[in-house]
Each structure stands twice: as structure tokens, then as C-alpha cells.
Design a protein around this motif. Structure first.
Motif, PDB file in Angstrom:
ATOM      1  N   PHE A  69     -23.107   5.247  12.176  1.00 46.35           N
ATOM      2  CA  PHE A  69     -23.482   3.667  12.370  1.00 46.35           C
ATOM      3  C   PHE A  69     -22.226   2.986  11.488  1.00 46.35           C
ATOM      4  CE2 PHE A  69     -27.188   6.503  11.554  1.00 46.35           C
ATOM      5  CZ  PHE A  69     -27.967   6.163  13.036  1.00 46.35           C
ATOM      6  N   SER A  70     -21.443   3.476  10.995  1.00 46.82           N
ATOM      7  CA  SER A  70     -20.347   2.691  10.445  1.00 46.82           C
ATOM      8  C   SER A  70     -19.319   2.069  11.534  1.00 46.82           C
ATOM      9  CB  SER A  70     -19.391   3.383   9.449  1.00 46.82           C
ATOM     10  OG  SER A  70     -18.661   4.443   9.965  1.00 46.82           O
ATOM     11  N   GLY A  71     -19.324   2.779  12.778  1.00 45.94           N
ATOM     12  CA  GLY A  71     -18.557   2.474  13.938  1.00 45.94           C
ATOM     13  C   GLY A  71     -16.996   2.916  13.547  1.00 45.94           C
ATOM     14  N   GLU A  72     -16.865   3.666  12.736  1.00 47.53           N
ATOM     15  CA  GLU A  72     -15.464   4.104  12.320  1.00 47.53           C
ATOM     16  C   GLU A  72     -15.377   5.629  12.676  1.00 47.53           C
ATOM     17  OE1 GLU A  72     -13.031   2.353  11.860  1.00 47.53           O
ATOM     18  OE2 GLU A  72     -13.561   0.509  11.382  1.00 47.53           O
ATOM     19  N   TRP A  73     -14.751   6.097  13.626  1.00 52.20           N
ATOM     20  CA  TRP A  73     -14.632   7.553  14.026  1.00 52.20           C
ATOM     21  C   TRP A  73     -13.878   8.241  12.558  1.00 52.20           C
ATOM     22  CZ3 TRP A  73     -10.052   9.748  13.823  1.00 52.20           C
ATOM     23  CH2 TRP A  73      -8.654   8.942  14.128  1.00 52.20           C
ATOM     24  N   LEU A  74     -13.024   7.522  12.122  1.00 52.67           N
ATOM     25  CA  LEU A  74     -12.270   8.013  11.028  1.00 52.67           C
ATOM     26  C   LEU A  74     -12.866   8.441   9.774  1.00 52.67           C
ATOM     27  CD1 LEU A  74      -9.379   9.119  10.570  1.00 52.67           C
ATOM     28  CD2 LEU A  74      -8.613   6.735   9.638  1.00 52.67           C
ATOM     29  N   TRP A  75     -14.009   7.645   9.434  1.00 50.07           N
ATOM     30  CA  TRP A  75     -15.004   7.805   8.426  1.00 50.07           C
ATOM     31  C   TRP A  75     -15.707   9.140   8.685  1.00 50.07           C
ATOM     32  CZ3 TRP A  75     -17.733   2.943   5.666  1.00 50.07           C
ATOM     33  CH2 TRP A  75     -18.252   3.407   4.745  1.00 50.07           C
ATOM     34  N   MET A  76     -16.046   9.255   9.745  1.00 48.50           N
ATOM     35  CA  MET A  76     -17.023  10.342  10.050  1.00 48.50           C
ATOM     36  C   MET A  76     -16.086  11.554  10.016  1.00 48.50           C
ATOM     37  SD  MET A  76     -18.977   9.366  13.623  1.00 48.50           S
ATOM     38  CE  MET A  76     -19.686  10.898  13.899  1.00 48.50           C
ATOM     39  N   MET A  77     -15.007  11.640  10.319  1.00 52.31           N
ATOM     40  CA  MET A  77     -13.974  12.803  10.346  1.00 52.31           C
ATOM     41  C   MET A  77     -13.759  12.942   8.575  1.00 52.31           C
ATOM     42  SD  MET A  77     -13.413  13.957  13.124  1.00 52.31           S
ATOM     43  CE  MET A  77     -12.245  15.213  12.429  1.00 52.31           C
ATOM     44  N   SER A 133      -4.075   5.244  16.229  1.00 50.86           N
ATOM     45  CA  SER A 133      -3.680   4.189  15.477  1.00 50.86           C
ATOM     46  C   SER A 133      -4.752   4.571  14.078  1.00 50.86           C
ATOM     47  CB  SER A 133      -4.094   3.030  15.755  1.00 50.86           C
ATOM     48  OG  SER A 133      -3.939   1.738  15.128  1.00 50.86           O
ATOM     49  N   ALA A 134      -4.284   5.404  13.191  1.00 49.84           N
ATOM     50  CA  ALA A 134      -5.197   5.551  11.936  1.00 49.84           C
ATOM     51  C   ALA A 134      -5.182   4.520  10.805  1.00 49.84           C
ATOM     52  CB  ALA A 134      -4.644   6.913  11.376  1.00 49.84           C
ATOM     53  N   GLU A 135      -3.956   3.747  10.982  1.00 46.05           N
ATOM     54  CA  GLU A 135      -3.971   2.741   9.883  1.00 46.05           C
ATOM     55  C   GLU A 135      -4.785   1.750   9.972  1.00 46.05           C
ATOM     56  OE1 GLU A 135       0.380   1.905   8.619  1.00 46.05           O
ATOM     57  OE2 GLU A 135       0.848   2.860  10.489  1.00 46.05           O
ATOM     58  N   GLY A 136      -4.928   1.016  11.228  1.00 46.24           N
ATOM     59  CA  GLY A 136      -5.840   0.133  11.480  1.00 46.24           C
ATOM     60  C   GLY A 136      -7.240   0.363  11.035  1.00 46.24           C
ATOM     61  N   HIS A 137      -7.713   1.498  11.116  1.00 45.73           N
ATOM     62  CA  HIS A 137      -8.992   2.159  10.974  1.00 45.73           C
ATOM     63  C   HIS A 137      -9.208   2.118   9.459  1.00 45.73           C
ATOM     64  CE1 HIS A 137     -10.665   2.947  14.992  1.00 45.73           C
ATOM     65  NE2 HIS A 137      -9.446   3.244  15.243  1.00 45.73           N
ATOM     66  N   VAL A 138      -8.098   2.708   8.454  1.00 45.34           N
ATOM     67  CA  VAL A 138      -8.215   2.924   7.353  1.00 45.34           C
ATOM     68  C   VAL A 138      -8.295   1.508   6.650  1.00 45.34           C
ATOM     69  CG1 VAL A 138      -7.042   3.940   5.168  1.00 45.34           C
ATOM     70  CG2 VAL A 138      -7.243   5.282   7.395  1.00 45.34           C
ATOM     71  N   SER A 139      -7.463   0.643   7.005  1.00 47.38           N
ATOM     72  CA  SER A 139      -7.363  -0.643   6.453  1.00 47.38           C
ATOM     73  C   SER A 139      -8.838  -1.401   6.710  1.00 47.38           C
ATOM     74  CB  SER A 139      -6.281  -1.405   7.258  1.00 47.38           C
ATOM     75  OG  SER A 139      -4.951  -0.865   6.790  1.00 47.38           O
ATOM     76  N   SER A 140      -9.463  -1.255   7.930  1.00 48.65           N
ATOM     77  CA  SER A 140     -10.771  -1.879   8.316  1.00 48.65           C
ATOM     78  C   SER A 140     -11.945  -1.238   7.213  1.00 48.65           C
ATOM     79  CB  SER A 140     -10.984  -1.630   9.826  1.00 48.65           C
ATOM     80  OG  SER A 140     -12.477  -2.057   9.825  1.00 48.65           O
ATOM     81  N   ALA A 154      -4.525  12.386   1.549  1.00 53.69           N
ATOM     82  CA  ALA A 154      -3.315  11.710   1.628  1.00 53.69           C
ATOM     83  C   ALA A 154      -2.256  12.480   2.672  1.00 53.69           C
ATOM     84  CB  ALA A 154      -2.475  11.674   0.193  1.00 53.69           C
ATOM     85  N   ALA A 155      -2.174  13.759   2.586  1.00 55.03           N
ATOM     86  CA  ALA A 155      -1.272  14.537   3.630  1.00 55.03           C
ATOM     87  C   ALA A 155      -1.802  14.231   4.969  1.00 55.03           C
ATOM     88  CB  ALA A 155      -1.173  16.056   3.145  1.00 55.03           C
ATOM     89  N   GLY A 156      -2.965  14.119   5.201  1.00 50.45           N
ATOM     90  CA  GLY A 156      -3.760  14.125   6.621  1.00 50.45           C
ATOM     91  C   GLY A 156      -3.315  12.918   7.190  1.00 50.45           C
ATOM     92  N   TYR A 157      -3.482  11.844   6.233  1.00 52.81           N
ATOM     93  CA  TYR A 157      -3.236  10.510   6.489  1.00 52.81           C
ATOM     94  C   TYR A 157      -1.714  10.324   6.878  1.00 52.81           C
ATOM     95  CZ  TYR A 157      -2.880   5.322   6.131  1.00 52.81           C
ATOM     96  OH  TYR A 157      -2.749   3.851   6.723  1.00 52.81           O
ATOM     97  N   ALA A 158      -1.039  10.885   6.319  1.00 50.95           N
ATOM     98  CA  ALA A 158       0.389  10.820   6.537  1.00 50.95           C
ATOM     99  C   ALA A 158       0.630  11.451   7.827  1.00 50.95           C
ATOM    100  CB  ALA A 158       1.462  11.503   5.526  1.00 50.95           C
ATOM    101  N   LEU A 159       0.198  12.367   8.233  1.00 50.85           N
ATOM    102  CA  LEU A 159       0.219  13.011   9.462  1.00 50.85           C
ATOM    103  C   LEU A 159      -0.256  12.190  10.778  1.00 50.85           C
ATOM    104  CD1 LEU A 159      -0.437  16.818   8.898  1.00 50.85           C
ATOM    105  CD2 LEU A 159       1.726  15.845   9.277  1.00 50.85           C
ATOM    106  N   LEU A 160      -1.363  11.565  10.243  1.00 51.44           N
ATOM    107  CA  LEU A 160      -1.993  10.728  11.379  1.00 51.44           C
ATOM    108  C   LEU A 160      -0.833   9.620  11.649  1.00 51.44           C
ATOM    109  CD1 LEU A 160      -5.837  10.661  10.461  1.00 51.44           C
ATOM    110  CD2 LEU A 160      -4.856  11.466  12.564  1.00 51.44           C
ATOM    111  N   LYS A 161      -0.349   9.136  10.791  1.00 50.92           N
ATOM    112  CA  LYS A 161       0.394   8.029  11.072  1.00 50.92           C
ATOM    113  C   LYS A 161       1.675   8.457  11.934  1.00 50.92           C
ATOM    114  CE  LYS A 161       1.684   5.466   7.395  1.00 50.92           C
ATOM    115  NZ  LYS A 161       2.115   4.970   6.060  1.00 50.92           N
ATOM    116  N   LEU A 162       1.892   9.655  12.118  1.00 56.16           N
ATOM    117  CA  LEU A 162       3.064   9.881  12.896  1.00 56.16           C
ATOM    118  C   LEU A 162       2.429  10.237  14.413  1.00 56.16           C
ATOM    119  CD1 LEU A 162       4.686  12.722  10.571  1.00 56.16           C
ATOM    120  CD2 LEU A 162       5.541  10.177  11.002  1.00 56.16           C
ATOM    121  N   LEU A 216      -5.089   4.622   0.220  1.00 55.54           N
ATOM    122  CA  LEU A 216      -3.864   5.036   1.250  1.00 55.54           C
ATOM    123  C   LEU A 216      -3.407   3.869   1.939  1.00 55.54           C
ATOM    124  CD1 LEU A 216      -5.667   8.374   2.514  1.00 55.54           C
ATOM    125  CD2 LEU A 216      -3.759   7.749   0.645  1.00 55.54           C
ATOM    126  N   ALA A 217      -4.309   2.787   2.237  1.00 52.99           N
ATOM    127  CA  ALA A 217      -3.969   1.336   2.697  1.00 52.99           C
ATOM    128  C   ALA A 217      -4.300   0.265   1.993  1.00 52.99           C
ATOM    129  CB  ALA A 217      -4.848   1.639   4.113  1.00 52.99           C
TER     130      ALA A 217
END
Length: 202
Positions: free
Chosen positions: A154-162, A88-95, A76-84, A201-202
Motif C-alpha cells: 500500500f506504500s506504492g513503493e516496490w523498493l520498500w516491499m523488497m 532507478s533505485a535512487e528516486g524510490h529511496v529518496s521518495s 548499503a551494499a545492496g543500494y550501491a549495487l542497485l545504483k549501477l 542512504l539518500a
């Protein structure tokens, strides 16, 4: 025996890539194929390695719950930082939530009873433990975490890998600390329930 001669390890790694590739081909089959893939992971893990459980029930429940909450708080803290940041983390998380969150009751059942235990048995109880035969425990943990992250390419989402890399490092370190697969399963369960069901988170 050299790592490249460890046929169960090689089979497990190869199967993980193939099965996760097929899993992410079509979101409509994701839950079916990932459930089947995880059943395979559970099978090869149980056949190949004994399940480590060096904590009593009260202790692994306590550590599991607390560590799951801590990991969620870190995410949650990491996501808050990414939003700053400019990325564009929000779009990836929502996806990710839109495509792969549980929808039907059976999704939640297999998540709790098959997928979460299966991931811990396979990636920590089999892959990390097996790697520990060929390298020191910390190198094995980092390598296993990198592998855990890489199969989600294979998910195509770099944020998932991270996210998988962070989770792999966290649970891999817990495994070194307490050698308890049940504790990791509880930790993973608490994290997923918070992350996916109760406090997304989204």
C-alpha cells in the motif's frame, strides 16, 4: 487445529492489511495511524503468545547491536549495487525518505518505543511463531517474511516491499537462531537508527 481455524491469526493478518491500507492513504496521517496500528499489533501479540527471551541481557544486546549493523551494511551494499543497474533505485529511496522519515520529536519517540518493538512482536513473535505451529520453522519464517513485505504494497513503493522482505528474512532467521524478541528489537532499533537517522542512504 488447522491454520484457517486459528481466528487470532486470521484476525491479525486481516487487521494488518486493513490498518496498513489506511496508514498509507495519506502521508499526513501516516505517523498517527501507524502508531495506532502498531499498538493493536502489540496487544494481539501479547495476548496471544508469550514473549520469547532465551538470551541473557548482555548477549541479546551484543547480538542485537552487531546484527543491526550487519543488516545496515548489507542494505548499503545492496543500494550501491542497485545504483549501477538500469532500475532507478535512487528516486524510490529518496521518495520513501521524503514521505515517511520522522520529522517531529514525537515521531522518533513512537518509532523507538512503539513501532520497532511492535513490528517485532507482531511479525516475528506472533505471525512467524504462530505459523510455526502449522509448518516447519523455515517455511514459517519465509511465509512470515513474505507477509511482512506484502503489507507494504500500500506504500506504492516496490523498493520498500523488497526492503521489508530482506529485513523479514534476516530477523526471522535471527529469531529461529536465538529465540529472543528483545534481541530482535535491539537489532531493528540499531538498523533503523543507522538507516533513518545517522547514515541515511539518500
Amino acid at each position: 487445529m488447522a491454520l484457517w481455524k486459528d481466528w487470532r491469526f486470521i484476525l491479525g493478518v486481516a487487521a494488518a492489511y486493513v490498518l496498513l491500507y489506511v496508514t498509507f492513504l495519506d502521508k499526513d496521517i501516516f505517523w498517527y495511524i501507524y502508531t495506532a496500528a502498531t499498538l493493536f499489533f502489540i496487544s494481539i501479540s501479547i495476548i496471544s503468545e508469550p514473549i520469547d527471551d532465551q538470551q541473557n541481557t548482555n548477549r541479546f544486546m551484543l547480538y542485537g547491536i552487531l546484527s543491526g549493523v550487519v543488516l545496515y551494511a548489507l542494505f548499503a551494499a545492496g543500494y550501491a549495487l542497485l545504483k549501477l543497474m538500469p532500475v532507478s533505485a535512487e528516486g524510490h529511496v529518496s521518495s520513501i525518505y521524503a514521505l515517511f522519515s520522522p520529522v517531529f520529536i514525537w515521531h522518533y519517540i513512537v518509532l523507538v518505543l512503539i513501532i520497532i518493538p511492535g513490528e517485532e512482536l507482531f511479525f516475528r513473535g506472533f505471525i512467524q511463531k504462530r505459523l510455526g505451529r502449522y509448518m516447519n520453522k523455515w517455511a514459517a519464517m519465509v511465509t512470515a517474511a513474505l507477509f511482512y513485505a506484502s503489507v507494504f504494497v500500500f506504500s506504492g513503493e516496490w523498493l520498500w516491499m523488497m526492503a521489508a522482505l530482506c529485513g523479514g528474512l534476516f530477523w526471522g532467521s535471527l529469531y529461529i537462531w536465538r529465540k529472543s524478541i528483545p534481541m530482535l528489537i535491539i537489532s531493528h532499533l540499531i538498523f533503523d537508527l543507522l538507516f533513518v537517522v545517522f547514515l541515511p542512504l539518500a
